[in-house]
Design a protein around this motif. Sequence first.
Motif, mmCIF file in Angstrom:
data_model
loop_
_atom_site.group_PDB
_atom_site.id
_atom_site.type_symbol
_atom_site.label_atom_id
_atom_site.label_comp_id
_atom_site.label_asym_id
_atom_site.label_seq_id
_atom_site.Cartn_x
_atom_site.Cartn_y
_atom_site.Cartn_z
ATOM 1 N N GLU A 142 5.667 -9.707 6.595
ATOM 2 C CA GLU A 142 4.298 -9.952 7.067
ATOM 3 C C GLU A 142 3.534 -8.646 7.294
ATOM 4 O O GLU A 142 2.337 -8.577 7.030
ATOM 5 C CB GLU A 142 4.299 -10.814 8.328
ATOM 6 C CG GLU A 142 4.887 -12.197 8.141
ATOM 7 C CD GLU A 142 4.213 -13.060 7.089
ATOM 8 O OE1 GLU A 142 3.080 -12.768 6.645
ATOM 9 O OE2 GLU A 142 4.832 -14.067 6.697
ATOM 10 N N ALA A 143 4.218 -7.611 7.769
ATOM 11 C CA ALA A 143 3.550 -6.321 7.959
ATOM 12 C C ALA A 143 3.148 -5.739 6.599
ATOM 13 O O ALA A 143 2.050 -5.181 6.456
ATOM 14 C CB ALA A 143 4.459 -5.356 8.717
ATOM 15 N N ARG A 144 4.023 -5.871 5.619
ATOM 16 C CA ARG A 144 3.697 -5.402 4.269
ATOM 17 C C ARG A 144 2.548 -6.222 3.682
ATOM 18 O O ARG A 144 1.652 -5.664 3.038
ATOM 19 C CB ARG A 144 4.933 -5.472 3.369
ATOM 20 C CG ARG A 144 6.005 -4.457 3.766
ATOM 21 C CD ARG A 144 7.299 -4.673 2.989
ATOM 22 N NE ARG A 144 7.117 -4.488 1.566
ATOM 23 C CZ ARG A 144 7.215 -3.321 0.945
ATOM 24 N NH1 ARG A 144 7.507 -2.234 1.637
ATOM 25 N NH2 ARG A 144 7.046 -3.226 -0.354
ATOM 26 N N GLN A 145 2.567 -7.535 3.910
ATOM 27 C CA GLN A 145 1.493 -8.399 3.405
ATOM 28 C C GLN A 145 0.159 -8.025 4.051
ATOM 29 O O GLN A 145 -0.879 -8.003 3.384
ATOM 30 C CB GLN A 145 1.805 -9.876 3.673
ATOM 31 C CG GLN A 145 2.973 -10.405 2.891
ATOM 32 C CD GLN A 145 2.651 -10.651 1.434
ATOM 33 O OE1 GLN A 145 1.949 -9.889 0.781
ATOM 34 N NE2 GLN A 145 3.175 -11.736 0.906
ATOM 35 N N PHE A 146 0.172 -7.745 5.346
ATOM 36 C CA PHE A 146 -1.059 -7.374 6.049
ATOM 37 C C PHE A 146 -1.571 -6.036 5.521
ATOM 38 O O PHE A 146 -2.768 -5.858 5.280
ATOM 39 C CB PHE A 146 -0.808 -7.329 7.551
ATOM 40 C CG PHE A 146 -2.030 -7.118 8.409
ATOM 41 C CD1 PHE A 146 -3.321 -7.350 7.946
ATOM 42 C CD2 PHE A 146 -1.880 -6.694 9.720
ATOM 43 C CE1 PHE A 146 -4.434 -7.164 8.759
ATOM 44 C CE2 PHE A 146 -2.991 -6.500 10.537
ATOM 45 C CZ PHE A 146 -4.264 -6.732 10.053
ATOM 46 N N THR A 147 -0.658 -5.088 5.295
ATOM 47 C CA THR A 147 -1.053 -3.790 4.745
ATOM 48 C C THR A 147 -1.677 -3.974 3.366
ATOM 49 O O THR A 147 -2.721 -3.369 3.057
ATOM 50 C CB THR A 147 0.166 -2.851 4.659
ATOM 51 O OG1 THR A 147 0.735 -2.730 5.968
ATOM 52 C CG2 THR A 147 -0.219 -1.472 4.161
ATOM 53 N N THR A 148 -1.069 -4.804 2.554
ATOM 54 C CA THR A 148 -1.607 -5.090 1.224
ATOM 55 C C THR A 148 -2.954 -5.796 1.322
ATOM 56 O O THR A 148 -3.881 -5.491 0.554
ATOM 57 C CB THR A 148 -0.599 -5.948 0.419
ATOM 58 O OG1 THR A 148 0.627 -5.226 0.317
ATOM 59 C CG2 THR A 148 -1.118 -6.284 -0.958
ATOM 60 N N ALA A 149 -3.089 -6.726 2.270
ATOM 61 C CA ALA A 149 -4.365 -7.439 2.450
ATOM 62 C C ALA A 149 -5.469 -6.477 2.879
ATOM 63 O O ALA A 149 -6.625 -6.608 2.427
ATOM 64 C CB ALA A 149 -4.196 -8.562 3.473
ATOM 65 N N LEU A 150 -5.136 -5.512 3.732
ATOM 66 C CA LEU A 150 -6.133 -4.507 4.119
ATOM 67 C C LEU A 150 -6.569 -3.694 2.904
ATOM 68 O O LEU A 150 -7.763 -3.430 2.710
ATOM 69 C CB LEU A 150 -5.559 -3.575 5.198
ATOM 70 C CG LEU A 150 -5.466 -4.143 6.601
ATOM 71 C CD1 LEU A 150 -4.571 -3.269 7.478
ATOM 72 C CD2 LEU A 150 -6.844 -4.297 7.218
ATOM 73 N N ASN A 151 -5.613 -3.300 2.080
ATOM 74 C CA ASN A 151 -5.917 -2.540 0.874
ATOM 75 C C ASN A 151 -6.816 -3.356 -0.062
ATOM 76 O O ASN A 151 -7.818 -2.850 -0.580
ATOM 77 C CB ASN A 151 -4.624 -2.151 0.160
ATOM 78 C CG ASN A 151 -4.874 -1.209 -0.989
ATOM 79 O OD1 ASN A 151 -5.568 -0.216 -0.843
ATOM 80 N ND2 ASN A 151 -4.300 -1.537 -2.129
ATOM 81 N N ARG A 152 -6.460 -4.614 -0.249
ATOM 82 C CA ARG A 152 -7.256 -5.488 -1.111
ATOM 83 C C ARG A 152 -8.669 -5.633 -0.555
ATOM 84 O O ARG A 152 -9.650 -5.570 -1.297
ATOM 85 C CB ARG A 152 -6.589 -6.859 -1.218
ATOM 86 C CG ARG A 152 -7.368 -7.818 -2.104
ATOM 87 C CD ARG A 152 -6.811 -9.248 -2.012
ATOM 88 N NE ARG A 152 -7.683 -10.156 -2.689
ATOM 89 C CZ ARG A 152 -8.818 -10.640 -2.211
ATOM 90 N NH1 ARG A 152 -9.247 -10.296 -1.022
ATOM 91 N NH2 ARG A 152 -9.560 -11.483 -2.904
ATOM 92 N N HIS A 153 -8.776 -5.809 0.740
ATOM 93 C CA HIS A 153 -10.086 -5.986 1.376
ATOM 94 C C HIS A 153 -10.956 -4.741 1.170
ATOM 95 O O HIS A 153 -12.156 -4.859 0.888
ATOM 96 C CB HIS A 153 -9.909 -6.287 2.868
ATOM 97 C CG HIS A 153 -11.048 -7.009 3.480
ATOM 98 N ND1 HIS A 153 -11.234 -8.369 3.326
ATOM 99 C CD2 HIS A 153 -12.069 -6.574 4.250
ATOM 100 C CE1 HIS A 153 -12.324 -8.737 3.987
ATOM 101 N NE2 HIS A 153 -12.848 -7.659 4.563
ATOM 102 N N LEU A 154 -10.353 -3.572 1.298
ATOM 103 C CA LEU A 154 -11.099 -2.334 1.061
ATOM 104 C C LEU A 154 -11.585 -2.253 -0.385
ATOM 105 O O LEU A 154 -12.720 -1.841 -0.644
ATOM 106 C CB LEU A 154 -10.230 -1.120 1.409
ATOM 107 C CG LEU A 154 -10.022 -0.860 2.897
ATOM 108 C CD1 LEU A 154 -8.885 0.133 3.117
ATOM 109 C CD2 LEU A 154 -11.303 -0.378 3.552
ATOM 110 N N HIS A 155 -10.733 -2.666 -1.316
ATOM 111 C CA HIS A 155 -11.149 -2.674 -2.722
ATOM 112 C C HIS A 155 -12.307 -3.640 -2.944
ATOM 113 O O HIS A 155 -13.274 -3.308 -3.636
ATOM 114 C CB HIS A 155 -9.979 -3.043 -3.639
ATOM 115 C CG HIS A 155 -9.028 -1.932 -3.870
ATOM 116 N ND1 HIS A 155 -9.367 -0.791 -4.562
ATOM 117 C CD2 HIS A 155 -7.734 -1.774 -3.484
ATOM 118 C CE1 HIS A 155 -8.320 0.016 -4.605
ATOM 119 N NE2 HIS A 155 -7.321 -0.553 -3.946
#
Length: 179
Positions: free
Chosen positions: A61-74
Amino acid sequence: MEIGAMVIAVAGVAGTLGAALLTQRGAERAKRREVELVRAHEEIRDYLTLRRACYADLNREARQFTTALNRHLHVMRERTIEDADREALDEAKNAQRDRYSEAQMIAPDAVLGPASAVNHALSRVYGQVKRLERGTPEEGETMAAVSREQQEIWALLREMRAAMRADLGVSDGSGGVSA
């Protein structure tokens, strides 16, 4: 002599019965100790299973949240944020928060320290992303700065995972495994 023989016979029978009783009591004590050891072993195994599941969920879940933050920034760079984008980010945040809450009740301090660092970094970057999204960034909060901070979370995730693996006894804790 009959009385002496009778005393000897009674003593022999009493000794035989007493020995059997002592042997039975010793066997019962040994069996109780064996059951206690088995129970203790099962409790240790169950706790290890619980920690392993908790750690796997928190790591994911921490990795998913980190990835979601990255996606959101993109997405913020490429187009206007839509409700579905916000919902996806918030779902990832909520899932990570729930797993971290579980870990707070299960993980020892050696794991909880790195997990807390990850949680704080994720919360901080999430706040920065949301302020950028609203157009109300604080001083120094730019897309580039927030993207750098988001990328730095991966190192914290590696440290958290290494602590978890060391606690589970599946590594030496050196963190030699890649993200």
